[in-house]
Enzyme design. Structure first.
Site, mmCIF file in Angstrom:
data_model
loop_
_atom_site.group_PDB
_atom_site.id
_atom_site.type_symbol
_atom_site.label_atom_id
_atom_site.label_comp_id
_atom_site.label_asym_id
_atom_site.label_seq_id
_atom_site.Cartn_x
_atom_site.Cartn_y
_atom_site.Cartn_z
ATOM 1 N NE ARG A 87 -2.397 -0.751 3.633
ATOM 2 C CZ ARG A 87 -3.003 -0.018 4.561
ATOM 3 N NH1 ARG A 87 -4.139 0.573 4.310
ATOM 4 N NH2 ARG A 87 -2.460 0.114 5.759
ATOM 5 C CE LYS A 90 2.653 -7.312 5.503
ATOM 6 N NZ LYS A 90 2.596 -5.840 5.480
ATOM 7 N NE ARG A 141 3.813 -0.284 12.119
ATOM 8 C CZ ARG A 141 3.241 -0.569 10.951
ATOM 9 N NH1 ARG A 141 2.057 -1.162 10.909
ATOM 10 N NH2 ARG A 141 3.832 -0.270 9.816
HETATM 11 P P1 ATP Z 1 0.919 -1.425 7.729
HETATM 12 O O1 ATP Z 1 1.411 -2.414 8.721
HETATM 13 O O2 ATP Z 1 1.489 -0.073 7.871
HETATM 14 O O3 ATP Z 1 -0.555 -1.456 7.590
HETATM 15 P P2 ATP Z 1 0.774 -2.496 5.355
HETATM 16 O O4 ATP Z 1 0.058 -3.685 5.841
HETATM 17 O O5 ATP Z 1 0.006 -1.440 4.683
HETATM 18 O O6 ATP Z 1 1.564 -1.864 6.463
HETATM 19 P P3 ATP Z 1 1.661 -3.357 3.019
HETATM 20 O O7 ATP Z 1 1.676 -2.134 2.221
HETATM 21 O O8 ATP Z 1 0.506 -4.285 2.967
HETATM 22 O O9 ATP Z 1 1.918 -2.951 4.484
HETATM 23 O O10 ATP Z 1 2.959 -4.211 2.741
HETATM 24 C C1 ATP Z 1 4.189 -3.590 2.545
HETATM 25 C C2 ATP Z 1 5.033 -3.734 3.790
HETATM 26 O O11 ATP Z 1 5.177 -5.099 4.163
HETATM 27 C C3 ATP Z 1 6.460 -3.267 3.547
HETATM 28 O O12 ATP Z 1 6.563 -1.905 3.842
HETATM 29 C C4 ATP Z 1 7.308 -4.128 4.500
HETATM 30 O O13 ATP Z 1 7.337 -3.578 5.791
HETATM 31 C C5 ATP Z 1 6.498 -5.395 4.603
HETATM 32 N N1 ATP Z 1 6.999 -6.489 3.722
HETATM 33 C C6 ATP Z 1 7.553 -6.428 2.487
HETATM 34 N N2 ATP Z 1 7.833 -7.639 1.999
HETATM 35 C C7 ATP Z 1 7.430 -8.513 2.942
HETATM 36 C C8 ATP Z 1 7.427 -9.935 3.038
HETATM 37 N N3 ATP Z 1 7.886 -10.720 2.059
HETATM 38 N N4 ATP Z 1 6.949 -10.479 4.163
HETATM 39 C C9 ATP Z 1 6.481 -9.733 5.162
HETATM 40 N N5 ATP Z 1 6.419 -8.392 5.138
HETATM 41 C C10 ATP Z 1 6.890 -7.781 4.039
#
Ligand code: ATP
Length: 254
Positions: A53, A117, A250
């Protein structure tokens, strides 16, 4: 991976394509949305510029993850798709549980295993005649090499149990679960998924903060989601609802 085997195992009418490498499966399907004839799954054995995102990146090591996008047409207004990333999380959790891996969901779009994650969901949309194409991008970590974990720099998870499964069968099981969930979502909306989402909620009852560009917007106790997929947050001033938008959730550091 083999497109024919995935399609046959999934028992859906989704067109399946597999490519060895691409930048982003979401970008590829979005660019083709106006010419797609029906639901289409694009699997990349290696994705080199995966998107998250708000311009964030999704990183993956070749052979160690499942990266794919599913394009699905909805004859619904955009605002009725607000809960779609959460419904997709429920579908993923169901498919993974059937494969023996228990996961939990973090609002709005993450799949966690043992607190780290395991998978991310990014939905991008494009208006079309008579509705909207939703391109649902998913990355699932199968193995998480140390070097990649270091680059990501956040709590991540892999699922070695899934890594040793037949990839086509795993992809097909996930596709079947997604297709069933998307049909249900079309008929009944997110309300049909909210109780299941809440049972899978990783941070229920935990102190959390909502961040907007790094600044704390709200501070409260996570209380699950409502029937449109908004987060319920019990704050000092009472219960509020939070729309996904571009905010981040968070755990509050005590
Ligand atoms: P937030 O926790 O702020 O809601 P998000 O869920 O929006 O973040 P996404 O945009 O869904 O995050 O995913 C991108 C983020 O996930 C990256 O910024 C990094 O921190 C993390 N990320 C990137 N690659 C991986 C991976 N292979 N496994 C787990 N996390 C990852």
């Amino acid at each position: 991976m083999n497109a024919g085997a995935i399609a046959a195992h999934s028992r859906t009418d989704v067109a399946v394509e597999v490519v060895a490498e691409t930048g982003s499966t979401n970008a590829d399907l979005l660019s083709r949305a106006s010419t797609l004839e029906g639901p289409t799954l694009l699997v990349a054995e290696h994705q080199t510029a995966g998107r998250g995102r708000a311009g964030r990146s999704w990183l993956s090591a070749p052979g160690d993850s499942l990266t794919f996008s599913l394009a699905w047409h909805f004859d619904l207004p955009l605002q009725q798709l607000a809960g779609l990333p959460l419904a997709v999380g429920v579908a993923l959790a169901g498919a993974l549980a059937a494969c023996g891996v228990q996961v939990q969901l973090k609002w709005p779009n993450d799949v966690l295993k043992d607190g780290g994650k395991l998978a991310g969901v990014l939905i991008e949309t494009q208006a079309s005649a008579g509705g909207i194409w939703a391109v649902i991008g998913i990355g699932i970590n199968l193995r998480m090499p140390d070097e990649l974990e270091e680059r990501i720099g956040r709590s991540v998870a892999g699922a070695p149990w899934l890594a040793q499964m037949d990839r086509d069968a795993l992809m097909a099981a996930i596709l079947a679960s997604l297709a069933a969930a998307l049909s249900e979502f079309r008929q009944a909306g997110f309300g049909a998924f909210s109780a299941r989402w809440n049972r899978l909620h990783a941070w229920q009852g935990r102190p959390v903060v909502i961040l907007d560009n790094g600044a704390v917007l709200h501070d409260g106790i996570a209380a699950g989601v409502d029937d449109s997929g908004r987060l319920l947050l019990d704050c000092a001033e009472g219960r509020i609802t939070v729309l996904a938008g571009d905010v981040s959730l968070r755990m509050r550091e005590s």
